[in-house]
Design a protein around this motif. Structure first.
Motif, PDB file in Angstrom:
ATOM      1  N   MET A   1      28.500  59.549  28.858  1.00  0.00           N
ATOM      2  CA  MET A   1      29.968  59.756  28.421  1.00  0.00           C
ATOM      3  C   MET A   1      30.601  58.247  28.242  1.00  0.00           C
ATOM      4  O   MET A   1      31.155  57.989  27.215  1.00  0.00           O
ATOM      5  CB  MET A   1      30.863  60.185  29.525  1.00  0.00           C
ATOM      6  N   LYS A   2      29.879  57.183  28.854  1.00  0.00           N
ATOM      7  CA  LYS A   2      30.531  55.830  28.760  1.00  0.00           C
ATOM      8  C   LYS A   2      28.902  54.890  28.951  1.00  0.00           C
ATOM      9  O   LYS A   2      28.358  55.293  29.690  1.00  0.00           O
ATOM     10  CB  LYS A   2      31.579  55.436  29.616  1.00  0.00           C
ATOM     11  N   ILE A   3      29.267  53.915  28.268  1.00  0.00           N
ATOM     12  CA  ILE A   3      28.382  52.688  28.537  1.00  0.00           C
ATOM     13  C   ILE A   3      28.899  51.544  29.191  1.00  0.00           C
ATOM     14  O   ILE A   3      30.019  51.335  28.913  1.00  0.00           O
ATOM     15  CB  ILE A   3      27.771  52.449  27.015  1.00  0.00           C
ATOM     16  N   GLU A   4      28.425  50.876  30.227  1.00  0.00           N
ATOM     17  CA  GLU A   4      28.852  49.940  30.763  1.00  0.00           C
ATOM     18  C   GLU A   4      27.771  48.409  30.505  1.00  0.00           C
ATOM     19  O   GLU A   4      26.823  48.593  30.441  1.00  0.00           O
ATOM     20  CB  GLU A   4      28.748  50.102  32.107  1.00  0.00           C
ATOM     21  N   ALA A   5      28.475  47.509  30.395  1.00  0.00           N
ATOM     22  CA  ALA A   5      27.785  46.283  29.768  1.00  0.00           C
ATOM     23  C   ALA A   5      27.730  45.465  31.127  1.00  0.00           C
ATOM     24  O   ALA A   5      28.626  45.323  31.857  1.00  0.00           O
ATOM     25  CB  ALA A   5      28.797  45.402  28.844  1.00  0.00           C
ATOM     26  N   ASP A   6      26.422  44.929  31.352  1.00  0.00           N
ATOM     27  CA  ASP A   6      26.180  44.118  32.525  1.00  0.00           C
ATOM     28  C   ASP A   6      26.895  43.055  32.655  1.00  0.00           C
ATOM     29  O   ASP A   6      27.277  42.503  33.790  1.00  0.00           O
ATOM     30  CB  ASP A   6      24.641  43.709  32.463  1.00  0.00           C
ATOM     31  N   ALA A   7      27.364  42.392  31.507  1.00  0.00           N
ATOM     32  CA  ALA A   7      28.331  41.151  31.550  1.00  0.00           C
ATOM     33  C   ALA A   7      29.743  41.534  32.141  1.00  0.00           C
ATOM     34  O   ALA A   7      30.267  40.618  32.732  1.00  0.00           O
ATOM     35  CB  ALA A   7      28.456  40.463  30.122  1.00  0.00           C
ATOM     36  N   LEU A   8      29.978  42.679  32.172  1.00  0.00           N
ATOM     37  CA  LEU A   8      31.370  42.826  32.519  1.00  0.00           C
ATOM     38  C   LEU A   8      31.497  43.721  33.914  1.00  0.00           C
ATOM     39  O   LEU A   8      32.418  44.293  34.326  1.00  0.00           O
ATOM     40  CB  LEU A   8      32.207  43.931  31.456  1.00  0.00           C
ATOM     41  N   LYS A   9      30.411  43.607  34.515  1.00  0.00           N
ATOM     42  CA  LYS A   9      30.095  44.359  35.857  1.00  0.00           C
ATOM     43  C   LYS A   9      30.624  43.256  36.890  1.00  0.00           C
ATOM     44  O   LYS A   9      29.974  42.492  37.475  1.00  0.00           O
ATOM     45  CB  LYS A   9      28.755  44.840  36.294  1.00  0.00           C
ATOM     46  N   LEU A  10      31.938  43.031  36.796  1.00  0.00           N
ATOM     47  CA  LEU A  10      32.630  41.913  37.637  1.00  0.00           C
ATOM     48  C   LEU A  10      33.424  42.517  38.969  1.00  0.00           C
ATOM     49  O   LEU A  10      33.967  43.599  38.806  1.00  0.00           O
ATOM     50  CB  LEU A  10      33.180  41.139  36.652  1.00  0.00           C
ATOM     51  N   ALA A  11      33.405  41.769  39.810  1.00  0.00           N
ATOM     52  CA  ALA A  11      34.295  42.154  40.789  1.00  0.00           C
ATOM     53  C   ALA A  11      35.686  42.372  40.420  1.00  0.00           C
ATOM     54  O   ALA A  11      36.349  41.641  39.887  1.00  0.00           O
ATOM     55  CB  ALA A  11      34.373  41.046  42.017  1.00  0.00           C
ATOM     56  N   ASN A 152      36.470  30.996  32.170  1.00  0.00           N
ATOM     57  CA  ASN A 152      36.295  32.093  33.041  1.00  0.00           C
ATOM     58  C   ASN A 152      36.352  33.685  32.178  1.00  0.00           C
ATOM     59  O   ASN A 152      36.190  34.414  33.044  1.00  0.00           O
ATOM     60  CB  ASN A 152      37.369  31.987  34.143  1.00  0.00           C
ATOM     61  N   ILE A 153      36.374  33.482  31.188  1.00  0.00           N
ATOM     62  CA  ILE A 153      36.689  34.553  30.396  1.00  0.00           C
ATOM     63  C   ILE A 153      35.298  35.231  29.713  1.00  0.00           C
ATOM     64  O   ILE A 153      34.516  34.457  29.062  1.00  0.00           O
ATOM     65  CB  ILE A 153      37.755  34.672  29.045  1.00  0.00           C
ATOM     66  N   THR A 154      34.801  36.569  29.945  1.00  0.00           N
ATOM     67  CA  THR A 154      33.736  37.057  29.470  1.00  0.00           C
ATOM     68  C   THR A 154      34.221  38.039  28.333  1.00  0.00           C
ATOM     69  O   THR A 154      35.008  38.830  28.694  1.00  0.00           O
ATOM     70  CB  THR A 154      32.981  37.806  30.600  1.00  0.00           C
ATOM     71  N   ALA A 155      33.632  38.079  27.236  1.00  0.00           N
ATOM     72  CA  ALA A 155      33.675  39.076  25.930  1.00  0.00           C
ATOM     73  C   ALA A 155      32.693  39.859  25.758  1.00  0.00           C
ATOM     74  O   ALA A 155      31.550  39.334  25.464  1.00  0.00           O
ATOM     75  CB  ALA A 155      34.412  38.235  24.785  1.00  0.00           C
ATOM     76  N   VAL A 156      33.089  41.290  25.495  1.00  0.00           N
ATOM     77  CA  VAL A 156      31.633  41.920  25.122  1.00  0.00           C
ATOM     78  C   VAL A 156      32.037  42.754  24.057  1.00  0.00           C
ATOM     79  O   VAL A 156      33.114  43.441  24.026  1.00  0.00           O
ATOM     80  CB  VAL A 156      31.199  42.915  26.365  1.00  0.00           C
ATOM     81  N   LEU A 157      31.298  42.765  22.734  1.00  0.00           N
ATOM     82  CA  LEU A 157      31.488  43.507  21.920  1.00  0.00           C
ATOM     83  C   LEU A 157      30.823  44.858  21.994  1.00  0.00           C
ATOM     84  O   LEU A 157      29.623  44.913  22.329  1.00  0.00           O
ATOM     85  CB  LEU A 157      30.958  42.995  20.491  1.00  0.00           C
ATOM     86  N   GLY A 158      31.473  45.977  21.822  1.00  0.00           N
ATOM     87  CA  GLY A 158      31.107  47.290  22.037  1.00  0.00           C
ATOM     88  C   GLY A 158      30.461  47.839  20.602  1.00  0.00           C
ATOM     89  O   GLY A 158      29.985  47.347  19.633  1.00  0.00           O
ATOM     90  N   GLN A 247      36.268  57.097  19.053  1.00  0.00           N
ATOM     91  CA  GLN A 247      36.091  56.697  20.578  1.00  0.00           C
ATOM     92  C   GLN A 247      36.515  55.824  21.142  1.00  0.00           C
ATOM     93  O   GLN A 247      37.404  55.036  20.458  1.00  0.00           O
ATOM     94  CB  GLN A 247      34.433  56.604  20.541  1.00  0.00           C
ATOM     95  N   ILE A 248      36.759  55.558  22.381  1.00  0.00           N
ATOM     96  CA  ILE A 248      37.499  54.457  23.088  1.00  0.00           C
ATOM     97  C   ILE A 248      37.000  53.697  23.850  1.00  0.00           C
ATOM     98  O   ILE A 248      35.847  53.980  24.389  1.00  0.00           O
ATOM     99  CB  ILE A 248      38.745  55.398  23.827  1.00  0.00           C
ATOM    100  N   SER A 249      37.277  52.303  24.059  1.00  0.00           N
ATOM    101  CA  SER A 249      36.566  51.343  24.679  1.00  0.00           C
ATOM    102  C   SER A 249      37.868  50.889  25.687  1.00  0.00           C
ATOM    103  O   SER A 249      38.662  50.424  25.310  1.00  0.00           O
ATOM    104  CB  SER A 249      36.196  50.047  24.083  1.00  0.00           C
ATOM    105  N   ALA A 250      37.532  50.746  26.874  1.00  0.00           N
ATOM    106  CA  ALA A 250      38.727  50.529  27.897  1.00  0.00           C
ATOM    107  C   ALA A 250      38.390  49.800  29.063  1.00  0.00           C
ATOM    108  O   ALA A 250      37.033  49.776  29.430  1.00  0.00           O
ATOM    109  CB  ALA A 250      39.616  51.696  28.341  1.00  0.00           C
ATOM    110  N   ILE A 251      39.454  49.060  29.831  1.00  0.00           N
ATOM    111  CA  ILE A 251      39.077  48.103  30.697  1.00  0.00           C
ATOM    112  C   ILE A 251      40.308  48.082  31.665  1.00  0.00           C
ATOM    113  O   ILE A 251      41.341  48.181  31.093  1.00  0.00           O
ATOM    114  CB  ILE A 251      38.610  46.687  30.500  1.00  0.00           C
ATOM    115  N   LEU A 252      40.024  47.962  33.115  1.00  0.00           N
ATOM    116  CA  LEU A 252      41.102  47.794  34.067  1.00  0.00           C
ATOM    117  C   LEU A 252      40.857  46.888  35.023  1.00  0.00           C
ATOM    118  O   LEU A 252      39.648  46.660  35.377  1.00  0.00           O
ATOM    119  CB  LEU A 252      41.485  49.077  34.235  1.00  0.00           C
ATOM    120  N   LEU A 253      42.001  46.645  35.748  1.00  0.00           N
ATOM    121  CA  LEU A 253      41.709  45.767  37.056  1.00  0.00           C
ATOM    122  C   LEU A 253      41.799  46.699  38.189  1.00  0.00           C
ATOM    123  O   LEU A 253      42.798  47.544  38.474  1.00  0.00           O
ATOM    124  CB  LEU A 253      42.814  44.674  37.370  1.00  0.00           C
ATOM    125  N   SER A 254      40.854  46.695  39.014  1.00  0.00           N
ATOM    126  CA  SER A 254      40.959  47.864  40.244  1.00  0.00           C
ATOM    127  C   SER A 254      41.757  47.005  41.407  1.00  0.00           C
ATOM    128  O   SER A 254      42.011  45.989  41.362  1.00  0.00           O
ATOM    129  CB  SER A 254      39.345  48.129  40.882  1.00  0.00           C
TER     130      SER A 254
END
Length: 254
Positions: A1-11, A152-158, A247-254
């Motif tokens: 359903m979704k792909i996760e980028a290793d570079a965005l597996k951040l705390a 401190n910014i990481t950017a990932v192209l999907g 399709q959608i690409s999304a991000i959030l702060l937990s």
């Protein structure tokens, strides 16, 4: 359903580059079409968006996306849009936890940004118009206004249409050359007279590298070639189909 980028597996950060799989839409829109601007059944689209938000761990009202117009415009959000709000833009940024921001694509480049130190995130829809007119730079600037730092910014192209699937005419190439002579490196002859293959992911990646961010990454996935997983506007056009899904690409702060 979704792909996760290793570079965005951040705390403190959750994200997903969602595929077309795992939804309820049928036919051309099968199956996770989140495009409210498509001619798909609206109830199906809303159910698909609910599945996306559920996969991110938020309610459907907390999944926010702009009305995309291929612009360099960015909106800073801290809550879901009001019904009468002007949400015409091609990028969103936020520092609000629990608010998922996303962009829809069907060949253009979705770029997700995160500064886990300042806890600021961004999502940009970067087709060629947005990339050349500054949507990526403007997204980073808007993040900085919320306290982010470029270092401190990481950017990932999907998932994005690849060069081998993106043929353009001479006027298209001329526009890029007029902007900067060095842009010629993003074009190679296509085999047809006065036509070229354009490297949109390469162009987006270079624009991101010029911003001096902490890290820039590319999933390296082609929407046109991978029909099982992605919608593609250009593939639909080549087949002369009446419409296409997004399709959608999304991000959030937990």
């Amino acid at each position: 359903m979704k792909i996760e980028a290793d570079a965005l597996k951040l705390a403190g950060v959750r994200h997903g580059f969602f595929t077309r799989q795992g939804g309820v839409s049928e036919g051309l829109y099968g199956s996770l079409n989140i495009g409210l601007g498509s001619d798909d059944d609206r109830d199906n689209v809303l159910e698909n968006r609910s599945r996306v938000s559920g996969a991110l761990g938020v309610s459907e009202t907390r999944l926010v996306s702009p009305y995309q117009i291929h612009s360099p415009d960015v909106i800073t959000v801290s809550a879901p849009f009001e019904d009468d709000a002007d949400r015409k833009a091609d990028a969103l940024v936020t520092a609000t936890p629990g608010l998922a921001i996303g962009v829809s694509t069907a060949d253009c480049g979705p770029v997700l940004f995160a500064d886990p130190e300042a806890r600021v995130i961004g999502a940009a829809h970067s087709g060629w118009k947005g990339a050349i007119s500054g949507v990526l730079q403007n997204t980073v600037t808007a993040m900085e206004a919320l306290g982010a730092a470029r270092v401190n910014i990481t950017a990932v192209l999907g998932p994005t249409i690849s060069q081998r699937a993106y043929e353009v005419g001479p006027e298209f190439r001329d526009r890029f050359i007029e902007d900067a002579q060095d842009n010629a490196r993003f074009f190679v002859p296509s085999g047809r007279a006065d036509h070229f293959m354009f490297d949109l992911p390469g162009f987006i990646g270079t624009r991101l590298e010029q911003l001096d961010l902490r890290q820039v990454a590319d999933l390296g996935v082609c929407t046109y070639a991978d029909e099982d997983r992605f919608f593609s506007y250009r593939r639909t056009t080549h087949r002369r189909e009446p419409d296409y899904g997004r399709q959608i690409s999304a991000i959030l702060l937990s």
